[in-house]
Design a protein around this motif. Structure first.
Motif, short mmCIF file in Angstrom:
data_model
loop_
_atom_site.label_atom_id
_atom_site.label_comp_id
_atom_site.label_asym_id
_atom_site.label_seq_id
_atom_site.Cartn_x
_atom_site.Cartn_y
_atom_site.Cartn_z
N TYR A 51 8.38 12.82 19.23
CA TYR A 51 8.12 14.14 18.65
C TYR A 51 6.94 14.85 19.31
N ARG A 52 6.53 14.35 20.46
CA ARG A 52 5.50 14.99 21.27
C ARG A 52 6.22 15.95 22.22
N TYR A 53 5.79 17.20 22.23
CA TYR A 53 6.55 18.20 22.98
C TYR A 53 5.67 19.24 23.66
N THR A 54 6.25 19.84 24.68
CA THR A 54 5.70 20.99 25.38
C THR A 54 6.71 22.12 25.19
N ILE A 55 6.22 23.33 25.04
CA ILE A 55 7.12 24.48 24.96
C ILE A 55 7.14 25.17 26.31
N GLN A 56 8.33 25.23 26.90
CA GLN A 56 8.51 25.96 28.16
C GLN A 56 8.93 27.39 27.83
N MET A 57 8.23 28.34 28.45
CA MET A 57 8.54 29.75 28.24
C MET A 57 8.91 30.38 29.58
N GLY A 101 5.85 25.36 5.51
CA GLY A 101 5.15 24.10 5.33
C GLY A 101 4.55 23.61 6.65
N GLU A 102 3.71 22.60 6.54
CA GLU A 102 3.04 22.06 7.71
C GLU A 102 3.99 21.24 8.58
N ALA A 103 3.58 21.03 9.82
CA ALA A 103 4.37 20.22 10.75
C ALA A 103 4.41 18.78 10.27
N VAL A 104 5.49 18.09 10.60
CA VAL A 104 5.58 16.66 10.29
C VAL A 104 4.44 15.94 11.00
N ALA A 105 3.98 14.86 10.39
CA ALA A 105 2.83 14.12 10.93
C ALA A 105 3.08 13.64 12.36
N GLU A 106 4.32 13.32 12.68
CA GLU A 106 4.66 12.78 14.00
C GLU A 106 4.65 13.83 15.11
N ALA A 107 4.69 15.11 14.76
CA ALA A 107 4.75 16.19 15.75
C ALA A 107 3.43 16.30 16.50
N LYS A 108 3.53 16.41 17.81
CA LYS A 108 2.34 16.60 18.63
C LYS A 108 2.65 17.66 19.69
N PHE A 109 1.97 18.78 19.59
CA PHE A 109 2.16 19.88 20.52
C PHE A 109 1.22 19.70 21.71
N ASP A 110 1.81 19.64 22.92
CA ASP A 110 1.03 19.43 24.14
C ASP A 110 0.70 20.72 24.89
N GLY A 111 1.18 21.85 24.41
CA GLY A 111 0.86 23.11 25.06
C GLY A 111 2.08 23.81 25.63
N PHE A 112 1.81 24.88 26.34
CA PHE A 112 2.86 25.72 26.93
C PHE A 112 2.95 25.49 28.43
#
Length: 194
Positions: free
Chosen positions: A59-65, A28-39
């Motif tokens: 729910y705004r997030y960055t993914i650290q790799m 399913g799609e992401a929740v409306a509140e989710a905001k992806f800021d990048g890697f």
């Protein structure tokens, strides 16, 4: 170093763009509140993680790799997919509890992608390594695999009742009309411990 960094981030963004439709198809799609800021690629971490840096937008997030993930294409794909699945229903804080259902879904997504790209043999190797080095993730994956074998739409149905998968409760299974053995349901709802 800046060129290498931007090349790595670009590769991650391309992977995410390519796989997002498949991840949304599965769960399913992401929740409306989710905001992806990048890697953000870092050489001082050992595993991927989500960073929630905005108090007013939990729910705004960055993914650290970790930079080391670029040395193994299977792990790169697995790690990106797992974080993408978690991004569908971000927890919103670094120290919140998650469930076996959430972590199992993330690994299930990764296994599905590995199978598509690298084949069954690589899936077997990945699962064996997971069983030996991170059994709790393997265990969570196994129970989600049973759930999805019984009802391939189960996670979408559950998210239709409770979009934040880690907030799913026992009663949500009935509301969503997801039939599964009580023991498996209880295990899926347990707080996940890595």
């Amino acid at each position: 170093m800046v060129d290498t960094y931007s090349t790595e981030v670009n590769k991650l963004e391309k992977l995410r763009a390519a796989w997002l439709p498949a991840v949304e198809f599965l769960f399913g799609e992401a929740v409306a509140e989710a905001k992806f800021d990048g890697f953000d690629v870092r050489d001082d971490i050992t595993k991927p993680s989500m960073i929630f840096a905005y108090v007013d937008e939990p729910y705004r997030y960055t993914i650290q790799m970790p930079v080391r993930v670029f040395t193994n294409d299977v792990m790169l794909l697995a790690d990106v997919i797992q974080e993408m699945v978690r991004g569908l229903f971000p927890i919103g804080t670094q120290d919140a509890k998650t469930s076996a259902l959430c972590e199992g879904a993330a690994v299930f997504g990764a296994i599905t992608a590995i199978k598509q790209v690298f084949g069954e043999e690589t899936v077997d190797s990945y699962l064996n390594a997971l069983k030996e080095q991170a059994f709790s993730f393997y265990d969570a994956f196994s129970y989600v695999a049973v759930l999805l074998a019984e009802d391939p739409q189960a996670i979408k149905k559950l998210r239709g009742v409770q979009p934040f998968l880690y907030k799913v409760e026992r009663a949500d299974f009935e509301t969503a009309q997801v039939e599964i053995d009580r023991k498996i349901k209880d295990i899926l709802l347990l707080a996940f411990r890595a």
